[in-house]
Write an enzyme that holds these catalytic residues in place. Structure first.
Site, mmCIF file in Angstrom:
data_model
loop_
_atom_site.group_PDB
_atom_site.id
_atom_site.type_symbol
_atom_site.label_atom_id
_atom_site.label_comp_id
_atom_site.label_asym_id
_atom_site.label_seq_id
_atom_site.Cartn_x
_atom_site.Cartn_y
_atom_site.Cartn_z
ATOM 1 N N PHE A 6 4.016 14.164 -19.419
ATOM 2 C CA PHE A 6 3.164 15.352 -19.444
ATOM 3 C C PHE A 6 4.055 16.605 -19.587
ATOM 4 O O PHE A 6 5.100 16.691 -18.947
ATOM 5 C CB PHE A 6 2.370 15.391 -18.136
ATOM 6 C CG PHE A 6 1.278 16.407 -18.091
ATOM 7 C CD1 PHE A 6 0.055 16.145 -18.686
ATOM 8 C CD2 PHE A 6 1.463 17.624 -17.456
ATOM 9 C CE1 PHE A 6 -0.976 17.079 -18.636
ATOM 10 C CE2 PHE A 6 0.447 18.564 -17.404
ATOM 11 C CZ PHE A 6 -0.778 18.288 -18.001
ATOM 12 N N ASP A 52 5.166 11.005 -10.340
ATOM 13 C CA ASP A 52 4.008 11.868 -10.534
ATOM 14 C C ASP A 52 2.776 10.963 -10.597
ATOM 15 O O ASP A 52 2.649 10.128 -11.502
ATOM 16 C CB ASP A 52 4.171 12.682 -11.826
ATOM 17 C CG ASP A 52 3.076 13.732 -11.983
ATOM 18 O OD1 ASP A 52 1.940 13.478 -11.521
ATOM 19 O OD2 ASP A 52 3.341 14.787 -12.571
ATOM 20 N N TYR A 72 -7.429 17.459 -8.691
ATOM 21 C CA TYR A 72 -8.678 17.828 -9.375
ATOM 22 C C TYR A 72 -9.076 16.842 -10.442
ATOM 23 O O TYR A 72 -10.041 17.046 -11.147
ATOM 24 C CB TYR A 72 -8.596 19.251 -9.951
ATOM 25 C CG TYR A 72 -7.382 19.535 -10.818
ATOM 26 C CD1 TYR A 72 -7.328 19.099 -12.133
ATOM 27 C CD2 TYR A 72 -6.293 20.240 -10.311
ATOM 28 C CE1 TYR A 72 -6.215 19.358 -12.926
ATOM 29 C CE2 TYR A 72 -5.187 20.500 -11.093
ATOM 30 C CZ TYR A 72 -5.147 20.059 -12.397
ATOM 31 O OH TYR A 72 -4.042 20.310 -13.166
ATOM 32 N N LYS A 73 -8.306 15.744 -10.590
ATOM 33 C CA LYS A 73 -8.651 14.721 -11.578
ATOM 34 C C LYS A 73 -9.539 13.684 -10.885
ATOM 35 O O LYS A 73 -10.659 13.974 -10.518
ATOM 36 C CB LYS A 73 -7.370 14.172 -12.191
ATOM 37 C CG LYS A 73 -6.681 15.253 -13.043
ATOM 38 C CD LYS A 73 -5.302 14.899 -13.518
ATOM 39 C CE LYS A 73 -4.752 16.053 -14.368
ATOM 40 N NZ LYS A 73 -3.311 15.956 -14.582
ATOM 41 N N ARG A 103 -9.391 10.875 -25.778
ATOM 42 C CA ARG A 103 -9.081 10.230 -24.504
ATOM 43 C C ARG A 103 -10.350 10.144 -23.684
ATOM 44 O O ARG A 103 -11.025 11.147 -23.455
ATOM 45 C CB ARG A 103 -8.010 11.056 -23.789
ATOM 46 C CG ARG A 103 -7.298 10.321 -22.678
ATOM 47 C CD ARG A 103 -6.239 11.198 -22.056
ATOM 48 N NE ARG A 103 -6.836 12.357 -21.400
ATOM 49 C CZ ARG A 103 -6.179 13.156 -20.579
ATOM 50 N NH1 ARG A 103 -4.902 12.941 -20.311
ATOM 51 N NH2 ARG A 103 -6.775 14.180 -20.009
HETATM 52 C C1 LIG Z 1 -2.591 17.045 -14.746
HETATM 53 C C2 LIG Z 1 -1.132 16.869 -14.578
HETATM 54 C C3 LIG Z 1 -0.354 17.891 -14.051
HETATM 55 C C4 LIG Z 1 -1.017 19.206 -13.687
HETATM 56 O O1 LIG Z 1 -0.176 20.175 -13.211
HETATM 57 P P1 LIG Z 1 -0.824 21.522 -12.611
HETATM 58 O O2 LIG Z 1 0.321 22.235 -12.054
HETATM 59 O O3 LIG Z 1 -1.859 21.120 -11.626
HETATM 60 O O4 LIG Z 1 -1.468 22.259 -13.742
HETATM 61 C C5 LIG Z 1 0.992 17.664 -13.877
HETATM 62 N N1 LIG Z 1 1.556 16.479 -14.223
HETATM 63 C C6 LIG Z 1 0.819 15.473 -14.755
HETATM 64 C C7 LIG Z 1 1.468 14.179 -15.113
HETATM 65 C C8 LIG Z 1 -0.536 15.655 -14.956
HETATM 66 O O5 LIG Z 1 -1.280 14.676 -15.477
#
Ligand SMILES: *Cc1c(COP(=O)(O)O)cnc(C)c1O
Length: 398
Positions: free
Chosen positions: A125, A199, A224-225, A371
């Site tokens: 990501f 992560d 939030y996911k 997705r």
């Molecule tokens: C969604 C996601 C993030 C989100 O980071 P924020 O700081 O909350 O915007 C980070 N890493 C991964 C792998 C994600 O899927």
């Protein structure tokens, strides 16, 4: 044929009743983006309202003594128990995933002062890659990149060495949905004396995680996911208890200090996991997240995973049948994939606005991926079918 099957699957779904606990969006036909922004539970909205109108408006500053001050740690423990396989006292909720990841990578580097290499995957990501790039520049460290493709133990082993300080990887890949072998990769890194930060953004709340059993050092993840904490809900950080005495993170704020209200002259890190905090956390977001985490606990992460497999299996079967020209970018073997399915097709970008217009909401991942994020507690099998049928219809009209 498939239509009947969706209804049969919904009728047999032991978690089907949870769907009614989410707030309806009447114009939405199929919400297939639960891994980007989970739907709100009614209990979360109630907690948010109560938090604003009573705790904030009536109790005012006294609410800090009514539990707000402990909330980052007490809620961390609830997430740990419901979804992380972690004993209490190792998880805290506070900043965004990005900020917590920064703090953890810097803290982990400081635990390995004689080493100067960080391992990261080119497919990870963006925020994870960008944070690592920034830290490498700041600390004079070298990034070693895992090439595109699955993050296998072999791919990691090829880069590990006596200079490796920290490995930073996603448990479940945000695009392909492939699962990394956390215990195997963690053990390989430990063999050379390195630390690993996982992560968990795309696995927490959808996949049974066993941080303690897997001997994980540090982890971070999004709420939030699949956890449905709401837009901007703060992330969590896990630090294994064996590292807690020693660990120091770089954003030394008062709320992570030993005695926040002593207002003393110099910073001293707070006790245990509290030291990963920096400043005041977004309390209303924490209040909304709490009952969402409790809902995951009530449903049970093993049952959630079973439904997640059934949903992705269903999506892949429907895509095979209705979208024969799309290419599956997600592992076909259920044991190797998480809770979402990515399909590639050159015309997907063109049909996205039309799908959103008709209330079919997947998300798009460049260059050609649709997705489908199938959040187990809020998604029905019939909804998956409606969504994929809509994609097929729009494709036929390009
Ligand atoms: C969604 C996601 C993030 C989100 O980071 P924020 O700081 O909350 O915007 C980070 N890493 C991964 C792998 C994600 O899927």
């Amino acid at each position: 044929m498939t239509g009947m099957q969706s209804n049969t699957l919904d009728a047999a779904d032991p978690l089907a009743a949870f769907r009614a606990r989410f707030i309806e969006a009447p114009d939405v036909v199929a919400y297939l983006d639960g891994n980007s922004l989970g739907r709100p539970l009614q209990v979360s909205i109630d907690a948010l309202t109560e938090g604003a109108t009573t705790a904030w408006a009536q109790r005012l500053i006294r609410s800090w003594d009514d539990g707000w001050i402990e909330l980052p740690v007490t809620l961390g423990d609830r997430i740990a128990e419901a979804a992380l396989g972690a004993a209490p006292g190792q998880t805290v909720v506070g900043d965004s995933t990005t900020v917590l990841l920064y703090k953890q990578v810097r803290a982990a580097l400081a635990l390995r002062p004689d080493r100067d290499e960080l391992i990261v995957a080119v497919d990870d990501f963006p925020t994870d890659r960008y944070v690592l790039e920034g830290i490498a520049a700041e600390r004079g460290a070298t990034l070693r990149w895992i090439p595109s493709g699955d993050v296998s133990p072999d791919a990691v082993a090829a880069l590990l060495g006596t200079r490796t300080a920290v490995v930073v990887l996603s448990h479940i890949a945000y695009r392909s949905g492939a699962i990394a072998d956390v215990p195997a990769i963690t053990a390989l890194a430990h063999d050379v004396g390195a630390l690993v930060i996982w992560d968990l953004s795309h696995s927490v709340g959808a996949f049974p995680i066993q941080l303690d059993e897997w001997d994980v050092d540090l982890a971070v993840g999004c709420s939030y996911k699949y956890l449905c904490g709401g837009p901007g809900a703060p992330a969590f950080a896990y630090v294994a208890s064996r590292h807690l005495d020693e660990i120091r993170q770089p954003i030394q704020g008062w709320l992570g200090g030993a005695e926040p209200f002593a207002m003393g002259p110099g910073y001293r890190p707070g006790p245990g996991i509290r030291r990963m905090l920096s400043g005041t956390p977004p309390i209303l977001s924490l209040l909304a997240l709490g009952p969402a985490v409790d809902t995951v606990a009530e449903a049970g992460i093993e049952r959630i995973r079973e439904k997640s497999i059934a949903l992705t299996e269903h999506a892949i079967g429907l895509a095979d049948e209705l979208l024969p020209d799309a290419i599956l970018a997600t592992p076909r073997d259920a044991r190797r994939r998480g809770g979402h399915v990515t399909l590639d097709h050159p015309d997907f970008e063109a049909i996205m606005p039309k799908l959103w217009e008709r209330g079919v909401i997947p998300d798009f991942r460049r260059p050609t991926g649709i997705r489908l994020g199938l959040s187990p507690l809020s998604t029905s099998f019939a909804e998956v079918e409606s969504g994929i049928r809509a994609i097929a219809e729009e494709l036929s009209e390009v």
